[in-house]
Design an enzyme around this catalytic site. Structure first.
Site, PDB file in Angstrom:
ATOM      1  N   LYS A  82       0.773  -1.052  -0.098  1.00  0.00           N
ATOM      2  CA  LYS A  82       0.018  -0.003  -0.247  1.00  0.00           C
ATOM      3  C   LYS A  82       1.401   1.708   0.357  1.00  0.00           C
ATOM      4  O   LYS A  82       1.066   2.156  -0.401  1.00  0.00           O
ATOM      5  CB  LYS A  82      -0.862  -0.146   1.358  1.00  0.00           C
ATOM      6  CG  LYS A  82      -2.118  -1.192   0.346  1.00  0.00           C
ATOM      7  CD  LYS A  82      -2.965  -0.609   1.538  1.00  0.00           C
ATOM      8  CE  LYS A  82      -4.549  -1.369   0.979  1.00  0.00           C
ATOM      9  NZ  LYS A  82      -5.764  -1.208   2.288  1.00  0.00           N
ATOM     10  N   LYS A 123      -4.554  -9.563  -6.875  1.00  0.00           N
ATOM     11  CA  LYS A 123      -6.128  -9.920  -5.931  1.00  0.00           C
ATOM     12  C   LYS A 123      -7.050  -9.005  -6.240  1.00  0.00           C
ATOM     13  O   LYS A 123      -6.583  -7.499  -6.450  1.00  0.00           O
ATOM     14  CB  LYS A 123      -5.664  -9.676  -4.207  1.00  0.00           C
ATOM     15  CG  LYS A 123      -6.245  -9.297  -3.680  1.00  0.00           C
ATOM     16  CD  LYS A 123      -6.037  -8.687  -1.915  1.00  0.00           C
ATOM     17  CE  LYS A 123      -5.845  -7.860  -1.519  1.00  0.00           C
ATOM     18  NZ  LYS A 123      -5.668  -7.376   0.041  1.00  0.00           N
ATOM     19  N   LYS A 150     -10.643  -2.893  -3.550  1.00  0.00           N
ATOM     20  CA  LYS A 150     -11.562  -2.152  -3.703  1.00  0.00           C
ATOM     21  C   LYS A 150     -10.487  -0.949  -4.699  1.00  0.00           C
ATOM     22  O   LYS A 150     -10.890  -0.188  -4.586  1.00  0.00           O
ATOM     23  CB  LYS A 150     -11.743  -1.899  -2.637  1.00  0.00           C
ATOM     24  CG  LYS A 150     -12.385  -2.671  -1.710  1.00  0.00           C
ATOM     25  CD  LYS A 150     -12.780  -1.823   0.313  1.00  0.00           C
ATOM     26  CE  LYS A 150     -13.804  -2.523   0.685  1.00  0.00           C
ATOM     27  NZ  LYS A 150     -12.429  -3.547   1.858  1.00  0.00           N
TER      28      LYS A 150
HETATM   29  P1  TYM Z   1     -10.643  -5.458   3.756  1.00  0.00           P
HETATM   30  O1  TYM Z   1     -11.278  -4.304   4.033  1.00  0.00           O
HETATM   31  O2  TYM Z   1      -9.228  -5.092   3.000  1.00  0.00           O
HETATM   32  O3  TYM Z   1     -11.598  -6.941   3.333  1.00  0.00           O
HETATM   33  C1  TYM Z   1     -12.488  -6.960   4.397  1.00  0.00           C
HETATM   34  C2  TYM Z   1     -12.577  -8.724   4.465  1.00  0.00           C
HETATM   35  O4  TYM Z   1     -12.858  -9.600   2.723  1.00  0.00           O
HETATM   36  C3  TYM Z   1     -11.550  -9.685   2.750  1.00  0.00           C
HETATM   37  N1  TYM Z   1     -11.015 -10.236   1.095  1.00  0.00           N
HETATM   38  C4  TYM Z   1     -10.792 -10.492   0.258  1.00  0.00           C
HETATM   39  N2  TYM Z   1     -11.515 -12.151   0.742  1.00  0.00           N
HETATM   40  C5  TYM Z   1     -11.209 -13.024  -1.000  1.00  0.00           C
HETATM   41  N3  TYM Z   1     -10.609 -12.610  -2.298  1.00  0.00           N
HETATM   42  C6  TYM Z   1     -10.212 -10.713  -2.091  1.00  0.00           C
HETATM   43  N4  TYM Z   1      -9.795 -10.481  -3.198  1.00  0.00           N
HETATM   44  C7  TYM Z   1     -10.102 -10.312  -0.957  1.00  0.00           C
HETATM   45  N5  TYM Z   1     -10.397  -8.919  -0.502  1.00  0.00           N
HETATM   46  C8  TYM Z   1     -10.714  -8.977   0.501  1.00  0.00           C
HETATM   47  C9  TYM Z   1     -10.417  -9.749   2.993  1.00  0.00           C
HETATM   48  O5  TYM Z   1      -9.408 -10.516   3.879  1.00  0.00           O
HETATM   49  C10 TYM Z   1     -11.000  -9.114   4.523  1.00  0.00           C
HETATM   50  O6  TYM Z   1     -11.772 -10.382   5.659  1.00  0.00           O
HETATM   51  N6  TYM Z   1      -7.658  -5.574   7.996  1.00  0.00           N
HETATM   52  C11 TYM Z   1      -8.748  -5.546   7.091  1.00  0.00           C
HETATM   53  C12 TYM Z   1      -9.912  -4.884   7.659  1.00  0.00           C
HETATM   54  C13 TYM Z   1      -9.651  -5.200   9.697  1.00  0.00           C
HETATM   55  C14 TYM Z   1     -10.127  -6.049  10.342  1.00  0.00           C
HETATM   56  C15 TYM Z   1      -9.445  -6.151  11.543  1.00  0.00           C
HETATM   57  C16 TYM Z   1     -11.120  -7.785  10.274  1.00  0.00           C
HETATM   58  C17 TYM Z   1      -9.752  -4.226  10.271  1.00  0.00           C
HETATM   59  N7  TYM Z   1      -9.866  -4.988  12.027  1.00  0.00           N
HETATM   60  C18 TYM Z   1     -10.201  -6.828  12.102  1.00  0.00           C
HETATM   61  C19 TYM Z   1     -10.796  -8.755  10.743  1.00  0.00           C
HETATM   62  C20 TYM Z   1     -10.420  -8.270  12.381  1.00  0.00           C
HETATM   63  C21 TYM Z   1      -9.266  -5.203   5.634  1.00  0.00           C
HETATM   64  O7  TYM Z   1      -8.144  -4.190   5.466  1.00  0.00           O
HETATM   65  O8  TYM Z   1     -10.151  -6.108   4.997  1.00  0.00           O
END
Ligand code: TYM
Length: 334
Positions: free
Chosen positions: A111, A194, A197
């Site tokens: 990032k 991957k 967003k």
């Molecule tokens: P984020 O917002 O990027 O994504 C949310 C969830 O979606 C999953 N995900 C995917 N799974 C499969 N294929 C993909 N291409 C894909 N893109 C995203 C992510 O693995 C996630 O489960 N850091 C985290 C948010 C967060 C969080 C937490 C998660 C903040 N605090 C505490 C769990 C526990 C994040 O940026 O997810």
């Protein structure tokens, strides 16, 4: 009952990767766990967010959770900034985690890009806030996609070091809950990246807000290779785009990759893509419709999130009291 915590950033459109890697599993887990699902707006501002857009996207993320089956009555659903414990515990963890640990985080490297000096300090300590999210509730299980695994290992390291430094078993060691099919959905334009967003190409992802025509167009234009689909999973290893599209089909139809190949192995991409369009539209349009219905009444979403925040704050309260006492913070009533 074991406790679950998970969240997603309201930093752009929710997409198929979020749905298959996270949201739909969150919905399933509600039967067996006490679940806390959070829209992590504090995490979102580690990169610039327009304030009005952040509010809209926070509501839209909540709508995506609900439309995917998260029930705000059974689960606690709220946005992170409404519960002070997250920021508070993150500060303590900033003082527990080592800079060397954070330097190894691949998401930060991705990032921040080449110009690391210009990244926000928040982006660097992002994983500490994530550990705080989970541990403020002493959650034991965290359902995520594959890409969050490294952050959860750091969460375990932080819990271990905290417990060790203070000589008390305050925090549990969390277990990732990662479903096999759908754990890593790739870009429709490039099978080695991957689905995300933040990808500037909207055609790289199926947004949960896309209508049937956009879904059809994006799948029809999705990158492929010139060969017919293979018959065995082993033959997919060198074919990332075929692997991804078949994986999406498998996950959306709740069947194994093997079974999907038994159905489509040997055929050309064109008929397979047609079947994938039909399946994706059938599975995603009810979600899109429910999201837009919910977004018509922002006041209702806001009420759900505030109520969830009250419940979350009450759950975090005893944990934070224990943390303050453990660390040696003098309290008002001490
Ligand atoms: P984020 O917002 O990027 O994504 C949310 C969830 O979606 C999953 N995900 C995917 N799974 C499969 N294929 C993909 N291409 C894909 N893109 C995203 C992510 O693995 C996630 O489960 N850091 C985290 C948010 C967060 C969080 C937490 C998660 C903040 N605090 C505490 C769990 C526990 C994040 O940026 O997810």
């Amino acid at each position: 009952k074991n406790r679950i915590f998970s969240g997603a950033q309201p930093s752009g459109s929710m997409h198929l990767g979020n749905y298959l890697g996270a949201f739909r599993n969150w919905a399933k887990l509600q039967d067996d766990y006490e679940c806390i699902y959070c829209v992590v707006d504090l995490h979102a501002i580690t990169v610039w967010q327009d304030p009005q857009e952040l509010i809209r996207q926070t509501r839209e993320a909540a709508a995506a959770y609900i439309a995917s089956g998260v029930d705000p009555k059974r689960s606690v659903l709220f946005n992170q900034s409404q519960v002070a414990a997250h920021g508070e515990l993150a500060w303590v963890f900033n003082c527990v985690a080592r800079i060397g640990w954070l330097n190894r985080m691949t998401q930060f490297k991705d990032k921040a890009g080449k110009n690391r000096e210009k990244a926000s300090a928040g982006l660097f300590v992002y994983p500490n806030l994530m550990a705080a999210d989970i541990l403020a509730y002493k959650a034991s299980h965290v359902p995520v996609g594959e890409d969050q695994k490294q952050h959860l290992e750091l969460t375990r390291d932080i819990a271990m070091k905290f417990n060790n430094d203070y000589g008390r078993e305050v925090f549990p060691l969390v277990e990732p809950v990662i479903q096999k099919e759908g754990a890593r959905i790739m870009s429709l334009r490039d099978g080695s990246k991957k689905m995300s967003k933040s990808d500037p190409s909207d055609a790289s992802r199926l947004n949960l807000t896309d209508d049937a025509d956009s879904i059809a167009r994006k799948i029809r234009k999705a990158k492929t290779d010139p060969h017919p689909l293979p018959d065995s999973v082993a033959d997919l290893a060198e074919r990332p785009e075929a692997n991804n599209l078949l994986g999406i089909y498998a996950a959306l139809s709740d069947q194994s990759l093997e079974k999907t190949l038994a159905e489509f192995g040997g055929t050309d991409f064109a008929p397979f893509k047609k079947a994938l369009v039909d399946l994706a539209v059938a599975k995603l349009s009810p979600i899109t419709q429910e999201m837009s219905r919910l977004m018509n009444d922002p006041a209702e979403i806001d009420a759900i999130l505030s109520e969830g925040a009250d419940r979350a704050a009450a759950l975090a309260l005893p944990v934070m009291e224990e943390v303050r006492e453990t660390v040696g913070f003098l309290g008002r009533r001490a």
